[in-house]
Enzyme design. Structure first.
Site, PDB file in Angstrom:
ATOM      1  N   ARG A 110       0.880  -1.235  -0.481  1.00 39.82           N
ATOM      2  CA  ARG A 110      -0.144  -0.075   0.343  1.00 39.82           C
ATOM      3  C   ARG A 110       0.716   1.449  -0.178  1.00 39.82           C
ATOM      4  NH1 ARG A 110      -2.837  -1.130   5.850  1.00 39.82           N
ATOM      5  NH2 ARG A 110      -0.985  -0.931   7.389  1.00 39.82           N
ATOM      6  N   ASN A 148      -4.869   6.595   4.106  1.00 45.09           N
ATOM      7  CA  ASN A 148      -4.284   5.692   5.957  1.00 45.09           C
ATOM      8  C   ASN A 148      -3.110   5.941   6.303  1.00 45.09           C
ATOM      9  OD1 ASN A 148      -5.808   3.619   7.287  1.00 45.09           O
ATOM     10  ND2 ASN A 148      -4.451   2.549   6.426  1.00 45.09           N
ATOM     11  N   GLU A 149      -2.754   6.297   6.821  1.00 44.22           N
ATOM     12  CA  GLU A 149      -1.983   6.403   7.810  1.00 44.22           C
ATOM     13  C   GLU A 149      -0.843   6.595   6.978  1.00 44.22           C
ATOM     14  OE1 GLU A 149      -0.652   2.668   9.879  1.00 44.22           O
ATOM     15  OE2 GLU A 149      -1.710   2.984  11.358  1.00 44.22           O
ATOM     16  N   GLU A 306      -7.561   3.463  15.623  1.00 40.86           N
ATOM     17  CA  GLU A 306      -7.364   2.198  15.424  1.00 40.86           C
ATOM     18  C   GLU A 306      -6.807   1.561  16.710  1.00 40.86           C
ATOM     19  OE1 GLU A 306      -4.688   0.764  12.458  1.00 40.86           O
ATOM     20  OE2 GLU A 306      -6.289   1.658  10.612  1.00 40.86           O
ATOM     21  N   TRP A 314       3.338  -7.716  12.983  1.00 41.80           N
ATOM     22  CA  TRP A 314       4.865  -7.591  12.759  1.00 41.80           C
ATOM     23  C   TRP A 314       6.336  -7.532  13.377  1.00 41.80           C
ATOM     24  CZ3 TRP A 314       0.387  -4.287  13.703  1.00 41.80           C
ATOM     25  CH2 TRP A 314       0.405  -2.868  15.229  1.00 41.80           C
ATOM     26  N   GLU A 354      -1.990  -9.165   6.321  1.00 41.12           N
ATOM     27  CA  GLU A 354      -2.049  -9.239   7.180  1.00 41.12           C
ATOM     28  C   GLU A 354      -2.857 -10.408   8.158  1.00 41.12           C
ATOM     29  OE1 GLU A 354      -0.935  -5.251   9.879  1.00 41.12           O
ATOM     30  OE2 GLU A 354      -2.682  -4.560   8.014  1.00 41.12           O
ATOM     31  N   PHE A 356      -2.733 -12.523  10.053  1.00 37.64           N
ATOM     32  CA  PHE A 356      -2.633 -13.139  11.546  1.00 37.64           C
ATOM     33  C   PHE A 356      -3.121 -11.926  12.268  1.00 37.64           C
ATOM     34  CE2 PHE A 356      -0.675 -16.778   9.313  1.00 37.64           C
ATOM     35  CZ  PHE A 356      -1.663 -17.768  10.237  1.00 37.64           C
ATOM     36  N   HIS A 357      -3.217 -10.733  11.562  1.00 39.35           N
ATOM     37  CA  HIS A 357      -3.688  -9.665  12.959  1.00 39.35           C
ATOM     38  C   HIS A 357      -4.966  -9.820  13.325  1.00 39.35           C
ATOM     39  CE1 HIS A 357      -4.697  -5.523  13.486  1.00 39.35           C
ATOM     40  NE2 HIS A 357      -2.940  -5.282  13.994  1.00 39.35           N
TER      41      HIS A 357
HETATM   42  C1  GLA Z   1      -2.469   0.068  10.964  1.00 34.02           C
HETATM   43  C2  GLA Z   1      -3.073   0.475   9.396  1.00 34.02           C
HETATM   44  C3  GLA Z   1      -3.915  -1.291   9.419  1.00 34.02           C
HETATM   45  C4  GLA Z   1      -3.367  -2.191   9.645  1.00 34.02           C
HETATM   46  C5  GLA Z   1      -3.166  -1.976  10.766  1.00 34.02           C
HETATM   47  C6  GLA Z   1      -2.736  -3.019  12.071  1.00 34.02           C
HETATM   48  O1  GLA Z   1      -3.103   0.963  11.250  1.00 34.02           O
HETATM   49  O2  GLA Z   1      -3.790   1.433   9.540  1.00 34.02           O
HETATM   50  O3  GLA Z   1      -4.835  -0.870   7.718  1.00 34.02           O
HETATM   51  O4  GLA Z   1      -2.299  -2.087   9.021  1.00 34.02           O
HETATM   52  O5  GLA Z   1      -2.118  -0.802  11.353  1.00 34.02           O
HETATM   53  O6  GLA Z   1      -1.500  -3.793  11.295  1.00 34.02           O
END
Ligand code: GLA
Length: 668
Positions: A110, A148-149, A306, A314, A354, A356-357
């Protein structure tokens, strides 16, 4: 701008594009069961909205928005610009960021775009515009989540366009190349430029010029902010009443971009925060980020966009939350001023990066401890609805934190390389946390007058103006605690002459001539029984300037010389700490400073109990969280909103317990 939900927001990132319709329908039922009232939708859905260049299809979005709003669930709608469609990579490979070797990164993952790319910007704004036109007026639309981020992967680009933009940025800042040479000190190693055309992004060679590196960090942050603003302008034009945010990644800092300087651009400041399972101080790490968020939101409620219901994926090892932690952590964010409890993500993915998140609905499905905890948390969040809009009680202590100081510290070679910018800040924050004293973490340009104590922990860079503000604050009666390696450089990342801590010498009266990092686990004793680690400074503490030596080094190279000084300056007091005290010694120092400044804890509590107060115009709420594995207590009276129990005078808190009291006597 209106808060996106009635009461506190509860929910998370929702990616129904990963699931079949029967799963989506089950999701809606489960969201009802859990009390979800807000989901973040569409973060990675660009290719669904625009499957081919210029071909738009919002049927999936319409279906989801209708379904969610029919079920009373609001949507924090993402612009999908973190997820570049593969067709765009194929058409325009030049949008990919380039690394320090000039190699483009591979498509996929991404944020595969250069922040300065005009081609990417054009495509991004086109999808944002079409999306906003389409979603405008839909009852589900409560908030915009820009990309996003931003910077999480694409913050530093070295492509030709970034290089050209960097030169433009520098020319706008310095006007002449002579001024640039002077600012960065380019006569060192004979690096003097004769034209802006000769400047590149700092790459390829190790040990770059510290001024060059610092300006490149600022430039990179500004480029991403320009992108955010461009998206925001489109959204504001088409949906003027919908609040706009983007999710920060605020932890200890320094941050990937300068969130503190970005915060004013947000209608609501939002954060993603992840703890690390084995970290014994994870609750304080969480509090540190919460106190930073409140500093950025000017004390107003902010949004936890979040966090995790369990493990991330990670770290080398990724541990789930232990029983009770899901609720404790969520409520700890609320205590520090968040008006939301949001997760990444709603349902655990089975494929993709992700897989396994953790999620609110884990791989095991709804018949699981995690989902039962999520339901219980949803009930707690609903029970706390009246807290929404209240603000954290004004703190007596400010701790100064500046991303630029952290960037400056890691830019160039230092007496001790690789130590964390926030290490000292965190140690002092932790000492205050353990004493139930709430701290606002604010930038050096914040209004300091309202605080009884200002902590300046390893604030490596300090501008003239901010140093003057500290001086004025002390002279008018404030107390400062300044620690080692503060005030060392100016905004150019150039060392201030005359000794450390630079301009703050005017308040400390003492100065350090030499910096002496210690090796590994080496420690140094102080003559009052305290222990220093990592660092010593060779100090001068002239009595004629009114400087009192509080403690001296008892051994090591500077045995007999001052280690900690204190001075009355104007109507105030300045402390200077020249070594990194161990936790016990630091605790004693903090106790002394708190008692001199008459700062009292939020509540009298047992060790291990966190206490934070939020207040509205007619009520106050005392959040109590026992992070210890032994019984705890707090002296407080009120109605526990979570259980309905009345408490008078003493609240007992078994290990891991949480209570949120509406206090019998509102404290404001
Ligand atoms: C970040 C991202 C999410 C996801 C989480 C968990 O906060 O914004 O899309 O990747 O981490 O790793």
């Amino acid at each position: 701008m209106r808060w996106p939900t009635k009461g506190l927001s509860f929910g998370g990132d929702y990616s129904p594009e990963q699931w079949s319709w029967d799963v989506v329908l089950e999701d809606i039922d489960l969201m009802h069961e859990a009390g979800v009232n807000l989901v973040t939708l569409g973060v990675f859905s660009w290719v669904i909205h625009e499957p081919r260049d210029g071909h738009f299809d919002f049927s999936w979005l319409d279906r989801m928005l209708d379904l969610l709003s029919d079920n009373g669930i609001g949507v924090d709608l993402a612009t999908p610009t973190a997820a570049v469609p593969m067709w765009l990579h194929r058409l325009h490979p030049e949008i990919l960021p380039q690394d320090t070797h000039g190699h483009p990164l591979a498509p996929g993952g991404r944020l595969g775009w250069c922040p300065s790319s005009p081609v990417f910007r054009t495509y991004a704004l086109r999808i944002v515009e079409r999306l906003a036109e389409h979603a405008a007026g839909h009852p589900a639309l409560r908030m915009w989540h820009v990309s996003n981020e931003l910077g999480g992967g694409n913050a530093r680009c070295h492509c030709p366009i970034s290089n050209a933009r960097f030169r433009e940025w520098l020319a706008a800042k310095y006007r002449t190349v002579t001024a640039l040479n002077a600012a960065w000190g380019m006569s060192f190693w004979g690096n003097t430029y004769s034209s802006f055309e000769e400047v590149t992004t700092p790459w390829g060679i190790t040990a770059h010029n510290p001024g060059h590196l610092l300006d490149y960090e600022r430039f990179s942050s500004d480029e991403l902010l320009a992108h955010f603003r461009a998206e925001k302008d489109v959204l504001r034009r088409l949906t003027p009443d919908v609040p706009i945010t983007t999710n920060f990644m605020v932890g200890l800092g320094p941050d990937v971009v300068d969130y503190t300087r970005w915060a004013g651009e947000m209608d609501i400041v939002a954060n993603d925060h992840y703890t690390f399972g084995p970290d014994p101080l994870k609750h304080e790490d969480l509090a540190f980020s919460g106190d930073r968020m409140r500093g950025m939101s000017g004390g107003r409620p902010w949004m936890l966009m979040e966090h995790a219901a369990g493990a991330g994926s990670w770290h080398p090892i990724n541990q789930p939350k232990v029983p009770g932690e899901i609720s404790r952590h969520a409520i700890a964010h609320l205590a520090r001023g968040s008006d939301s409890v949001m997760f990444f993500q709603w349902r655990a993915s089975t494929s993709g990066t992700e897989q396994f998140h953790s999620a609110m609905v884990p791989h095991a499905g709804p018949d699981s401890a995690v989902f039962r905890d999520v339901i219980a948390l949803g009930r707690q969040v609903a029970a706390l609805a009246e807290v929404q809009g209240s603000i954290v009680e004004p703190a007596d202590v400010a701790l100064l934190h500046d991303n630029e100081a952290g960037w400056a510290l890691r830019s160039g070679l230092k007496p001790m390389n690789g130590h964390g910018y926030a290490d000292t800040a965190r140690a002092i924050h932790n000492a205050l946390f353990e004493r139930a004293v709430t701290t606002d973490i604010v930038p050096p340009w914040a209004d300091l007058d309202r605080y009884r104590l200002v902590v300046i922990p390893g604030l490596f860079l300090l501008s003239d103006e901010n140093a003057q503000a500290v001086q004025a604050y002390v002279e008018s009666g404030g107390t400062v605690l300044i620690t080692w390696f503060s005030g060392v450089v100016d905004e150019r990342n150039a060392v201030r002459r005359g000794g450390y801590p630079g301009l703050l010498r005017s308040v400390t009266g003492s100065l350090s001539e030499e910096l002496f990092p210690l090796d590994g686990q080496d420690a140094v004793r102080l003559d009052n029984g305290w222990t220093g680690r990592r660092w010593m400074e060779r100090m001068r503490a002239p009595q004629h300037a009114g400087v009192e030596t509080v403690a001296s080094y008892a051994d090591g190279a500077y045995a007999g010389e001052p280690a900690i000084t204190r001075r009355r300056t104007g109507a105030g007091t300045a402390w200077y700490l020249s070594t990194d005290l161990d936790a016990a010694s630091l605790g004693e120092l903090v106790d002394r400073v708190l008692s001199e400044t008459q700062i009292r804890p939020t509540a009298v509590v047992a060790p291990g109990v966190e206490a934070v107060r939020r207040a509205s115009s007619d009520a106050s709420y005392l959040f109590l969280i026992n992070h210890a594995d032994v019984d705890g207590w707090a002296q407080a009276s009120g109605t526990d909103l979570l259980t309905g129990h009345e408490h008078s005078e003493l609240v007992s808190l078994p290990p891991g317990a949480v209570a949120v009291l509406r206090e019998h006597t509102p404290q404001r």
